[in-house]
Scaffold this motif. Structure first.
Motif, PDB file in Angstrom:
ATOM      1  N   UNK A 183       0.837  -1.213   0.000  1.00  0.00           N
ATOM      2  CA  UNK A 183       0.000   0.000   0.000  1.00  0.00           C
ATOM      3  C   UNK A 183       0.869   1.260   0.000  1.00  0.00           C
ATOM      4  N   UNK A 184       2.151   1.080   0.278  1.00  0.00           N
ATOM      5  CA  UNK A 184       3.042   2.229   0.439  1.00  0.00           C
ATOM      6  C   UNK A 184       3.907   2.405  -0.810  1.00  0.00           C
ATOM      7  N   UNK A 185       4.948   3.181  -0.697  1.00  0.00           N
ATOM      8  CA  UNK A 185       5.963   3.306  -1.753  1.00  0.00           C
ATOM      9  C   UNK A 185       5.427   3.815  -3.076  1.00  0.00           C
ATOM     10  N   UNK A 186       4.550   4.803  -3.009  1.00  0.00           N
ATOM     11  CA  UNK A 186       3.995   5.375  -4.241  1.00  0.00           C
ATOM     12  C   UNK A 186       4.815   6.595  -4.676  1.00  0.00           C
ATOM     13  N   UNK A 187       4.682   6.944  -5.968  1.00  0.00           N
ATOM     14  CA  UNK A 187       5.264   8.197  -6.467  1.00  0.00           C
ATOM     15  C   UNK A 187       4.157   9.253  -6.465  1.00  0.00           C
ATOM     16  N   UNK A 188       4.523  10.512  -6.692  1.00  0.00           N
ATOM     17  CA  UNK A 188       3.507  11.571  -6.650  1.00  0.00           C
ATOM     18  C   UNK A 188       2.727  11.721  -7.961  1.00  0.00           C
ATOM     19  N   UNK A 189       3.318  11.245  -9.037  1.00  0.00           N
ATOM     20  CA  UNK A 189       2.667  11.516 -10.328  1.00  0.00           C
ATOM     21  C   UNK A 189       3.059  12.900 -10.814  1.00  0.00           C
ATOM     22  N   UNK A 190       2.650  13.212 -12.043  1.00  0.00           N
ATOM     23  CA  UNK A 190       3.078  14.459 -12.678  1.00  0.00           C
ATOM     24  C   UNK A 190       2.756  15.718 -11.873  1.00  0.00           C
ATOM     25  N   UNK A 191       1.622  15.676 -11.183  1.00  0.00           N
ATOM     26  CA  UNK A 191       1.165  16.900 -10.499  1.00  0.00           C
ATOM     27  C   UNK A 191       1.983  17.225  -9.249  1.00  0.00           C
ATOM     28  N   UNK A 192       2.788  16.253  -8.793  1.00  0.00           N
ATOM     29  CA  UNK A 192       3.654  16.511  -7.645  1.00  0.00           C
ATOM     30  C   UNK A 192       2.925  16.404  -6.326  1.00  0.00           C
ATOM     31  N   UNK A 193       3.617  16.700  -5.237  1.00  0.00           N
ATOM     32  CA  UNK A 193       3.042  16.494  -3.908  1.00  0.00           C
ATOM     33  C   UNK A 193       1.991  17.533  -3.521  1.00  0.00           C
ATOM     34  N   UNK A 194       1.918  18.653  -4.250  1.00  0.00           N
ATOM     35  CA  UNK A 194       1.016  19.723  -3.813  1.00  0.00           C
ATOM     36  C   UNK A 194       1.525  20.319  -2.519  1.00  0.00           C
ATOM     37  N   UNK A 195       0.618  20.811  -1.682  1.00  0.00           N
ATOM     38  CA  UNK A 195       1.036  21.425  -0.427  1.00  0.00           C
ATOM     39  C   UNK A 195       1.489  20.352   0.554  1.00  0.00           C
ATOM     40  N   UNK A 196       2.688  20.507   1.092  1.00  0.00           N
ATOM     41  CA  UNK A 196       3.117  19.597   2.169  1.00  0.00           C
ATOM     42  C   UNK A 196       3.330  20.441   3.422  1.00  0.00           C
ATOM     43  N   UNK A 197       2.781  19.983   4.546  1.00  0.00           N
ATOM     44  CA  UNK A 197       2.875  20.793   5.765  1.00  0.00           C
ATOM     45  C   UNK A 197       4.321  21.009   6.179  1.00  0.00           C
ATOM     46  N   UNK A 198       4.801  22.246   6.242  1.00  0.00           N
ATOM     47  CA  UNK A 198       6.203  22.462   6.621  1.00  0.00           C
ATOM     48  C   UNK A 198       6.455  21.989   8.052  1.00  0.00           C
ATOM     49  N   UNK A 199       7.586  21.326   8.282  1.00  0.00           N
ATOM     50  CA  UNK A 199       7.843  20.841   9.638  1.00  0.00           C
ATOM     51  C   UNK A 199       8.061  21.982  10.620  1.00  0.00           C
ATOM     52  N   UNK A 200       7.762  21.695  11.864  1.00  0.00           N
ATOM     53  CA  UNK A 200       8.016  22.660  12.943  1.00  0.00           C
ATOM     54  C   UNK A 200       9.511  22.959  12.991  1.00  0.00           C
ATOM     55  N   UNK A 201       9.851  24.219  13.180  1.00  0.00           N
ATOM     56  CA  UNK A 201      11.266  24.578  13.264  1.00  0.00           C
ATOM     57  C   UNK A 201      11.663  24.802  14.716  1.00  0.00           C
ATOM     58  N   UNK A 202      12.869  24.372  15.049  1.00  0.00           N
ATOM     59  CA  UNK A 202      13.406  24.672  16.376  1.00  0.00           C
ATOM     60  C   UNK A 202      14.429  25.789  16.183  1.00  0.00           C
ATOM     61  N   UNK A 203      13.975  27.016  16.351  1.00  0.00           N
ATOM     62  CA  UNK A 203      14.864  28.160  16.088  1.00  0.00           C
ATOM     63  C   UNK A 203      16.051  28.133  17.047  1.00  0.00           C
ATOM     64  N   UNK A 204      17.254  28.432  16.554  1.00  0.00           N
ATOM     65  CA  UNK A 204      18.440  28.411  17.427  1.00  0.00           C
ATOM     66  C   UNK A 204      18.307  29.389  18.593  1.00  0.00           C
ATOM     67  N   UNK A 205      18.533  28.918  19.807  1.00  0.00           N
ATOM     68  CA  UNK A 205      18.525  29.811  20.967  1.00  0.00           C
ATOM     69  C   UNK A 205      19.937  30.361  21.196  1.00  0.00           C
ATOM     70  N   UNK A 206      20.147  31.041  22.320  1.00  0.00           N
ATOM     71  CA  UNK A 206      21.447  31.695  22.552  1.00  0.00           C
ATOM     72  C   UNK A 206      22.580  30.667  22.598  1.00  0.00           C
ATOM     73  N   UNK A 207      22.315  29.514  23.221  1.00  0.00           N
ATOM     74  CA  UNK A 207      23.366  28.489  23.323  1.00  0.00           C
ATOM     75  C   UNK A 207      23.739  28.005  21.924  1.00  0.00           C
ATOM     76  N   UNK A 208      22.733  27.727  21.114  1.00  0.00           N
ATOM     77  CA  UNK A 208      23.004  27.225  19.753  1.00  0.00           C
ATOM     78  C   UNK A 208      23.704  28.293  18.920  1.00  0.00           C
TER      79      UNK A 208
END
Ligand code: FAD
Ligand code: SF4
Length: 511
Positions: A183-208
């Motif tokens: 059921x897995x391992x599919x391709x997106x097809x010509x139209x592509x993935x469309x909108x993909x939810x951007x992952x949460x970012x961990x913004x660098x703090x002072x230590x980083x």
């Protein structure tokens, strides 16, 4: 005899809030020892993001332990003269004179050897603790492996599912099936993935940010960029990254886990490997969170099983095999590959679009997903015949999640078949047509994945047929891949010669 207690060495990939060495820790006598040393960033030419990730996460962990009231002896990179872990520990064993030294099983054989040798020089026994982060202790893996002529990941995975009661209904797998790969391992097809939810970012703090400046200064010539650095460096960040994946991307993880798309590095992947490998989160937490999403109808079983298979199956399996095979494993080169790694692996400067995309993304983020690593950069090195140690050094250097116990078996075993089929029963070889099917890379490439010779020949396709030719004696009768070799017979002798010549010319141009 002194009354100093235990010195607990905590390495950069052992930042486990439930570290086994903390369980019998005596706050009155024991001390934690952590050290930042240049050698860990230079023994392979590490990506700047990988260095920042480790150093920043270590500093945050130091602060968390101190907040718990523990005494942490922390050797920061700029505050001592030692180049290596062995030399830094040498100096501190002499100065601190601990009664005992303990460490959780290191993830890198080289480090374990250094620690043993250094402690031995001081006449102090090194206690190596089981790393309780993993689901399957090394001894349990050895029991599972004992007496088996062949190791099959699927068998191991089912054993872990039963042993750990993961996605089980009694003795039966949830949903009546162990495996949802169909059921897995599919391709997106010509139209592509469309909108993909951007992952949460961990913004660098002072230590980083401080560590980023340090790395730019001390490791200025190292590969990779830091402008987009947003990897989790604390337990809280790692948990938030996992939650974000479960909520927004897990449901589509299964079908599209093998798909690739230009300019889309994350797609539906979790991005938690680095947090897992530094031990900021526990694999059981990731597995339970995914299983719960299925129970609450937030994600289909095929996606949930596909994700759990990677963690309870592949991740534990490669670790078990790595420790079973080391240190000899590192030396394996079953296919006798000798070519150098093409220079563009370090720059991304190539007109082969798939490689430019994957290497470019790797240098920008320190990340590529599994199929990009296996079927683009790994496949090209395998088909070209690159010396496995050089491939290993590259993968260990450029990915933020790279630690030897997981990187080495994936690279030497799964990707390069250098172990002769110990880890994976067949070599993962394909022509450029696989990349065309699973991505849109070929659409923007001047070359043609269907062509093995001529001005528009795709290097994957040329080298694929050449690989089959070169290794026919070994694989032509292989039960799982023999059919690929039989396809060679559809070429005439003249065509086979032309492919061989094209492959030789390609190799010469990349040497
Ligand atoms: P997802 O695709 O979201 O998968 C979920 C989790 O499953 C990952 O976070 C990871 O912990 C685990 N996982 C998936 N596949 C594997 C695998 N084959 N082996 C072990 N764990 C797996 N993974 C590393 O963690 N460190 C490495 O140094 C590393 N080197 C690799 C080298 C090669 C040549 C190949 C082919 C694969 C390598 N992998 C490595 C496995 C895999 O590519 C990464 O775990 C995955 O891409 C990490 O991204 P993610 O967290 O978004 O994973
Ligand atoms: Fe890669 Fe070949 Fe496709 Fe170009 S044509 S993107 S080199 S697979």
């Amino acid at each position: 005899m002194n009354d100093h207690g235990k010195l607990l060495i905590v390495l950069g990939d052992q930042l486990d809030p439930d570290h086994p060495g903390l369980r019998d820790y005596d706050a009155g006598r024991d001390r934690v020892w952590m050290a930042e040393v240049p050698e860990e960033s230079t023994h392979v030419w590490s990506h700047k993001a990988r260095i920042v990730l480790f150093l920043s996460a270590m500093r945050h962990f130091r602060d968390a332990l101190a907040a718990r009231g523990l005494t942490v002896i922390y050797r920061a990179l700029d505050a001592h003269p030692h180049a290596s872990l062995g030399s830094a520990l040498d100096a501190d064993l002499a100065a601190l004179a601990p009664a005992r030294v303990a460490v959780a099983q290191p993830g890198d054989y080289r480090v374990l050897r250094t620690l043993r040798e250094t402690c031995a020089r001081h006449g102090i026994a090194l206690e190596v603790l089981e790393d309780t982060h993993f689901l399957v202790p090394a001894a349990a893996f050895a029991d599972w492996a004992a007496g088996r002529r062949h190791f099959v990941m699927e068998h191991f995975y089912r054993w872990v599912r039963q042993r750990e009661a993961i996605l089980m209904h009694g003795r039966e797998p949830a949903g009546g099936r162990w495996n949802f790969d169909a059921d897995n391992r599919k391709a997106f097809g010509r139209e592509g993935p469309g909108f993909t939810p951007p992952p949460r970012q961990s913004a660098p703090d002072a230590v980083t940010r401080e560590v980023m400046a340090l790395v730019e200064r001390r490791f200025a010539t190292h590969p990779g960029a830091l402008a987009d650095f947003d990897w989790p460096v604390t337990e809280a960040d790692a948990e938030a990254a996992l939650d974000d994946f479960i909520e927004h991307r897990l449901a589509s993880f299964g079908p599209f886990q093998d798909a690739m798309w230009s300019g889309e590095p994350w797609l539906y992947h979790s991005r938690i490997s680095a947090a897992l490998n530094l031990k900021l989160i526990n694999p059981r937490a990731a597995i339970d969170a995914a299983a719960q999403a299925w129970h609450q109808s937030q994600a289909p079983l095929a996606s949930v099983e596909g994700f759990i298979r990677q963690i309870a199956g592949w991740r534990e399996y490669v670790r078990g095999l790595c420790w079973l095979g080391m240190p000899e494993y590192l030396e394996r080169n079953a296919l006798g590959a000798q070519a150098p790694l093409p220079r563009f692996y370090w720059t991304g400067e190539t007109h082969y679009r798939c490689l430019r995309e994957v290497i470019g993304q790797t240098l920008r983020y320190g990340y590529a997903h599994h199929i990009q690593r296996l079927m683009v950069t790994g496949l090209f090195a395998l088909l070209l015949g690159v010396e496995p140690r050089a491939v290993h050094a590259w993968y260990l250097a450029v990915y933020v999640d790279a630690v030897e116990w997981v990187e080495l078996p994936n690279t030497l075993g799964m990707s390069q078949f250098a172990d002769g089929g110990w880890l994976a029963s067949k070599p993962y070889v394909a022509s450029g047509k696989y990349i065309q099917r699973m991505s849109n890379y070929c659409a923007g490439c001047p070359l043609d994945p269907a062509k093995a010779t001529g001005a528009r020949a795709c290097p994957f396709t040329t080298l694929y047929w050449d690989f089959l030719e070169r290794h026919a004696a070994r694989f032509a009768r292989h039960p799982r891949v023999g059919q690929q070799w039989r396809n060679l017979e559809r070429f005439s002798a003249t065509e086979r010669l032309a492919i061989r010549q094209a492959a030789e010319a390609l190799r010469a141009s990349l040497a």
